[in-house]
Design an enzyme around this catalytic site. Structure first.
Site, PDB file in Angstrom:
ATOM      1  N   PRO A   1     -45.081  50.847  58.459  1.00 47.42           N
ATOM      2  CA  PRO A   1     -46.420  50.924  58.425  1.00 47.42           C
ATOM      3  C   PRO A   1     -46.872  52.435  57.055  1.00 47.42           C
ATOM      4  CG  PRO A   1     -45.670  50.009  60.181  1.00 47.42           C
ATOM      5  CD  PRO A   1     -44.317  51.049  59.881  1.00 47.42           C
ATOM      6  N   GLU A   2     -47.559  51.599  56.374  1.00 43.61           N
ATOM      7  CA  GLU A   2     -48.872  52.666  55.377  1.00 43.61           C
ATOM      8  C   GLU A   2     -50.321  52.258  56.037  1.00 43.61           C
ATOM      9  OE1 GLU A   2     -47.425  52.464  51.452  1.00 43.61           O
ATOM     10  OE2 GLU A   2     -45.467  52.184  52.096  1.00 43.61           O
TER      11      GLU A   2
ATOM     12  N   LYS B   1     -52.075  57.178  59.091  1.00 49.90           N
ATOM     13  CA  LYS B   1     -51.002  56.230  58.957  1.00 49.90           C
ATOM     14  C   LYS B   1     -50.954  56.420  60.383  1.00 49.90           C
ATOM     15  CE  LYS B   1     -47.684  56.497  55.443  1.00 49.90           C
ATOM     16  NZ  LYS B   1     -46.251  57.336  54.915  1.00 49.90           N
TER      17      LYS B   1
ATOM     18  N   HIS C   1     -36.946  45.371  71.561  1.00 52.41           N
ATOM     19  CA  HIS C   1     -37.250  46.625  71.729  1.00 52.41           C
ATOM     20  C   HIS C   1     -38.829  47.164  72.029  1.00 52.41           C
ATOM     21  CE1 HIS C   1     -33.784  46.605  69.148  1.00 52.41           C
ATOM     22  NE2 HIS C   1     -34.021  45.894  68.591  1.00 52.41           N
TER      23      HIS C   1
ATOM     24  N   ARG D   1     -36.585  51.591  66.376  1.00 48.35           N
ATOM     25  CA  ARG D   1     -35.523  53.055  65.627  1.00 48.35           C
ATOM     26  C   ARG D   1     -36.274  53.828  66.417  1.00 48.35           C
ATOM     27  NH1 ARG D   1     -34.929  53.632  59.063  1.00 48.35           N
ATOM     28  NH2 ARG D   1     -33.345  54.408  60.296  1.00 48.35           N
TER      29      ARG D   1
ATOM     30  N   ARG E   1     -47.524  71.432  38.196  1.00 43.64           N
ATOM     31  CA  ARG E   1     -46.343  70.975  38.932  1.00 43.64           C
ATOM     32  C   ARG E   1     -45.954  69.421  37.897  1.00 43.64           C
ATOM     33  NH1 ARG E   1     -49.328  68.514  44.282  1.00 43.64           N
ATOM     34  NH2 ARG E   1     -46.919  68.231  44.391  1.00 43.64           N
TER      35      ARG E   1
ATOM     36  N   ARG F   1     -35.647  57.913  47.715  1.00 40.67           N
ATOM     37  CA  ARG F   1     -36.772  56.645  47.680  1.00 40.67           C
ATOM     38  C   ARG F   1     -36.828  55.694  46.823  1.00 40.67           C
ATOM     39  NH1 ARG F   1     -40.673  57.612  51.623  1.00 40.67           N
ATOM     40  NH2 ARG F   1     -40.914  55.784  51.910  1.00 40.67           N
TER      41      ARG F   1
END
Length: 284
Positions: A2-3, A61, A95, A114, A159, A268
């Site tokens: 979740p963001e 978050k 869960h 998880r 960068r 990713r």
């Protein structure tokens, strides 16, 4: 994971249900789901009788749910956590890790397949950062005044990191994850592999605006459900069905009909349109 939009949706849901609710019992079904106090028995004891206030904050978050006497319940869902508002008689989800029954007969349940998510009980008068160390490493909120094109220019100067990887750095901006990074890069027309140091001021301004826009869209759609995320009622978010690129490998771009591609950057999964997001400079 979740963001920001998913966590903000959850915060708004809980703000409807939790204020005034009094905790009458806590059951910890998985001890490592509690980050503080380290002893779950102390967590249970100190939660008893707490009454939720209407002060509920989101930072990146993370959630901070304050009680009337000043303590707070800190929450990070991590990969698969969910906070669910249930009738006490409802069957437990498979869960469920922590149950927090209320005097009203409802329960706040923390479910986490998880087991990466955490709950923290922050004592009265203790800064949340002392208990939840991740808070100290967060950059500005995307909706903060200081988050703008010049801020990105200063952070990116010199960068060579791919811009997609940079957006996932919570020290750059808090709350952006894989889904909304891909969406923001599409919206700004920037290829995800371009080095951040090579982006000009116009591109950075587009990127800043795009990050804000896609996060606002995610909140309006009540988040994106890909695997585990639901709101406090257990209802899926709607953003995934309207996403521009994320999760749409091989499907036609909604703008130009070019098939969406997927690559891996820094481990990713990354989605983009090769036509709308051209690699306009070499990437080393």
């Amino acid at each position: 994971m979740p963001e920001l939009p998913e966590v903000e949706t959850l915060r708004r849901d809980l703000l409807i249900h939790l204020p005034g609710e009094r905790v009458v019992g806590v059951e910890v079904l998985r001890s490592d789901s509690v980050g503080y106090p380290a002893d779950p028995a102390i967590f249970i004891e100190q939660m008893q009788g707490q009454i939720f206030s209407d002060r509920m904050l989101r930072r990146g978050k993370y959630l901070l749910l304050y009680f009337a006497r000043g303590a707070a319940l800190g929450v990070h869902l991590r990969m698969s956590g969910r906070l669910l508002w249930r009738c006490g008689e409802a069957p437990l989800e498979p869960h469920t890790r922590v149950r927090i029954p209320m005097a009203s007969g409802h329960e706040l349940r923390f479910e986490d397949m998880r087991v990466f998510g955490r709950l923290w009980l922050i004592p009265v008068g203790v800064p949340p950062e002392r208990v939840m160390g991740g808070l100290t490493r967060l950059g500005p909120e995307p909706f903060a005044e200081m988050f703008d094109g010049p801020y990105l220019a200063g952070r990116f100067a010199g960068r060579n990191q791919p811009v997609k990887s940079a957006l996932l750095d919570q020290q750059l901006v808090a709350g952006v994850g894989n889904i909304y990074a891909d969406e923001a890069l599409f919206s700004s027309g920037i290829h995800p592999a371009l080095p951040v140091g090579g982006l000009d001021a116009a591109a950075l301004e587009r990127l800043h605006r795009a990050v804000v826009k896609v996060l606002e869209a995610g909140i309006a759609q009540r988040g994106a459900t890909l695997r585990n995320y639901t709101d406090a009622q257990g209802i899926n978010g709607n953003y995934a069905g309207t996403a521009w690129v994320y999760g749409r490998k091989g499907q036609p771009c909604r703008v130009c009909n070019t098939p969406i591609e997927r690559i891996r950057l820094a481990g990713r999964s990354t989605h983009f349109c090769p036509t709308c997001q051209r690699a306009q400079q070499s990437v080393q």
